[in-house]
Design a protein around this motif. Structure first.
Motif, mmCIF file in Angstrom:
data_model
loop_
_atom_site.group_PDB
_atom_site.id
_atom_site.type_symbol
_atom_site.label_atom_id
_atom_site.label_comp_id
_atom_site.label_asym_id
_atom_site.label_seq_id
_atom_site.Cartn_x
_atom_site.Cartn_y
_atom_site.Cartn_z
ATOM 1 N N UNK A 170 0.835 -1.203 0.000
ATOM 2 C CA UNK A 170 0.000 0.000 0.000
ATOM 3 C C UNK A 170 0.876 1.262 0.000
ATOM 4 N N UNK A 171 1.985 1.216 0.760
ATOM 5 C CA UNK A 171 2.918 2.375 0.766
ATOM 6 C C UNK A 171 3.357 2.700 -0.662
ATOM 7 N N UNK A 172 3.693 1.641 -1.387
ATOM 8 C CA UNK A 172 4.222 1.863 -2.741
ATOM 9 C C UNK A 172 3.117 2.298 -3.691
ATOM 10 N N UNK A 173 1.919 1.795 -3.491
ATOM 11 C CA UNK A 173 0.799 2.267 -4.328
ATOM 12 C C UNK A 173 0.603 3.767 -4.131
ATOM 13 N N UNK A 174 0.716 4.223 -2.878
ATOM 14 C CA UNK A 174 0.566 5.666 -2.620
ATOM 15 C C UNK A 174 1.699 6.427 -3.312
ATOM 16 N N UNK A 175 2.936 5.951 -3.142
ATOM 17 C CA UNK A 175 4.086 6.664 -3.736
ATOM 18 C C UNK A 175 3.945 6.746 -5.251
ATOM 19 N N UNK A 176 3.543 5.638 -5.878
ATOM 20 C CA UNK A 176 3.391 5.632 -7.344
ATOM 21 C C UNK A 176 2.301 6.627 -7.758
ATOM 22 N N UNK A 177 1.205 6.639 -7.021
ATOM 23 C CA UNK A 177 0.116 7.566 -7.356
ATOM 24 C C UNK A 177 0.559 9.019 -7.182
ATOM 25 N N UNK A 178 1.272 9.296 -6.073
ATOM 26 C CA UNK A 178 1.710 10.682 -5.834
ATOM 27 C C UNK A 178 2.678 11.140 -6.920
ATOM 28 N N UNK A 179 3.470 10.198 -7.412
ATOM 29 C CA UNK A 179 4.438 10.542 -8.454
ATOM 30 C C UNK A 179 3.825 10.504 -9.854
ATOM 31 N N UNK A 180 2.555 10.129 -9.918
ATOM 32 C CA UNK A 180 1.859 10.102 -11.208
ATOM 33 C C UNK A 180 2.389 9.026 -12.137
ATOM 34 N N UNK A 181 2.885 7.913 -11.563
ATOM 35 C CA UNK A 181 3.446 6.828 -12.382
ATOM 36 C C UNK A 181 2.393 5.746 -12.623
ATOM 37 N N UNK A 182 2.273 5.336 -13.885
ATOM 38 C CA UNK A 182 1.358 4.239 -14.241
ATOM 39 C C UNK A 182 2.025 2.922 -13.885
ATOM 40 N N UNK A 183 1.240 1.956 -13.474
ATOM 41 C CA UNK A 183 1.831 0.646 -13.205
ATOM 42 C C UNK A 183 0.821 -0.467 -13.403
ATOM 43 N N UNK B 19 -6.608 7.696 -1.584
ATOM 44 C CA UNK B 19 -7.879 6.948 -1.728
ATOM 45 C C UNK B 19 -7.725 5.818 -2.737
ATOM 46 N N UNK B 20 -7.072 6.148 -3.868
ATOM 47 C CA UNK B 20 -6.885 5.147 -4.930
ATOM 48 C C UNK B 20 -6.052 3.947 -4.461
ATOM 49 N N UNK B 21 -5.228 4.175 -3.443
ATOM 50 C CA UNK B 21 -4.304 3.124 -2.968
ATOM 51 C C UNK B 21 -4.901 2.244 -1.869
ATOM 52 N N UNK B 22 -6.086 2.576 -1.377
ATOM 53 C CA UNK B 22 -6.616 1.830 -0.225
ATOM 54 C C UNK B 22 -6.942 0.380 -0.624
ATOM 55 N N UNK B 23 -6.917 -0.538 0.334
ATOM 56 C CA UNK B 23 -7.136 -1.954 0.012
ATOM 57 C C UNK B 23 -8.416 -2.214 -0.793
ATOM 58 N N UNK B 24 -9.509 -1.573 -0.394
ATOM 59 C CA UNK B 24 -10.780 -1.918 -1.053
ATOM 60 C C UNK B 24 -10.815 -1.473 -2.507
ATOM 61 N N UNK B 25 -9.912 -0.583 -2.894
ATOM 62 C CA UNK B 25 -9.885 -0.129 -4.288
ATOM 63 C C UNK B 25 -8.908 -0.909 -5.162
ATOM 64 N N UNK B 26 -8.405 -2.035 -4.664
ATOM 65 C CA UNK B 26 -7.446 -2.821 -5.450
ATOM 66 C C UNK B 26 -8.169 -3.940 -6.205
ATOM 67 N N UNK B 27 -7.619 -4.337 -7.358
ATOM 68 C CA UNK B 27 -8.312 -5.345 -8.175
ATOM 69 C C UNK B 27 -8.459 -6.703 -7.495
ATOM 70 N N UNK B 28 -7.574 -6.995 -6.519
ATOM 71 C CA UNK B 28 -7.681 -8.299 -5.844
ATOM 72 C C UNK B 28 -8.455 -8.231 -4.525
ATOM 73 N N UNK B 29 -9.078 -7.089 -4.236
ATOM 74 C CA UNK B 29 -9.891 -6.996 -3.010
ATOM 75 C C UNK B 29 -11.124 -7.879 -3.191
ATOM 76 N N UNK B 30 -11.492 -8.623 -2.144
ATOM 77 C CA UNK B 30 -12.697 -9.451 -2.272
ATOM 78 C C UNK B 30 -13.917 -8.562 -2.473
ATOM 79 N N UNK B 31 -14.889 -9.042 -3.226
ATOM 80 C CA UNK B 31 -16.101 -8.252 -3.435
ATOM 81 C C UNK B 31 -16.834 -8.140 -2.114
ATOM 82 N N UNK B 32 -17.331 -6.929 -1.825
ATOM 83 C CA UNK B 32 -17.991 -6.709 -0.520
ATOM 84 C C UNK B 32 -19.255 -7.551 -0.409
#
Ligand SMILES: N[C@@H](CCC(=O)N[C@@H](CS)C(=O)NCC(=O)O)C(=O)O
Length: 218
Positions: A20-33, A205-218
């Protein structure tokens, strides 16, 4: 100035605070991944393919062309140097040192003590009832230190009014403390306030667990 030539790949698990730390860093730096899920509960991190990328078998791992970097602290520093356009470490040396110190309290003095492997070990050697008190004790010790360390430096964010490295490491750890280990945040007013500030930022917000593609469906 390094441009983003290859699409970065991030091996991540939705609820992993280190990823999650790295997802935030990538988003803040505007890097696609490209997001590559590694299911820790299914033990996918023990597979030979994954262990070839990271011999200790932990997420996150970043792949940038031919370069493979694992460990969120190392990945963060790599990104900071390779993609400096949006810096997350301040140029001012004391402030930079403060950021590294706060980030390292999270990554070396809190998170390793509440990692899945450690909690499993505690469960096996003592009892399942010991898991939460163990994790809580170490998280609260770290949070108390962070409150003291940051109280004279914080602005809107941990070390001033700009988002920086310390915030990237703090946000997932505070969330974990609250949601997974029932930490009483009344004892940590600064961290509580910072957590509210993070919740308003789209990159967080984009980096939070529930917004990841592998998060279980609620
Ligand atoms: N120091 C490493 C720690 C990595 C780590 O502990 N990752 C956890 C998820 S946050 C993991 O893969 N755990 C798997 C396990 O404990 O078996 C980092 O910051 O990346």
């Amino acid at each position: 100035m390094a441009q983003q030539q290859n699409k970065l790949k991030l091996y991540s698990y939705w609820i992993s605070s280190c990823s999650w730390r790295i997802r935030i860093a990538l988003n803040l730096k505007g890097l696609q991944y490209q997001y590559i899920p590694v299911n820790l509960l299914k033990g996918e991190h023990f597979s030979p393919e994954f262990q070839r990328l990271n011999p200790i078998g932990y997420v996150p791992v970043l792949v940038d062309g031919d370069i493979v970097v694992s460990d969120s602290f190392a990945i963060f520093m790599y990104l900071e140097e390779k993609y400096p356009q949006i810096p997350l470490l301040p140029p001012d040396l004391p402030k930079k040192a403060l950021n590294i110190q706060a980030a390292n309290i999270v990554s070396s003095s809190i998170q390793p003590l509440q990692n899945l492997a450690v909690l499993k070990y505690i469960e096996e050697k003592t009892s399942p009832d010991e898991i939460i008190p163990w994790a809580k004790f170490h998280i609260e010790k770290g949070f108390a230190a962070l409150e003291k360390l940051l109280k004279d430096h914080a602005g809107r964010y941990a070390t001033g009014d700009e988002v920086s490295m310390a915030d990237v490491f703090l946000a997932p750890q505070i969330f974990n403390g609250i949601k997974r280990f029932n930490v009483d945040m009344a004892k940590f007013p600064l961290l509580t306030r910072l957590n509210e500030a993070y919740s308003e930022l789209p990159e967080f917000q984009k980096a939070t667990p529930e917004n990841q593609p592998d998060a279980p469906l609620a």
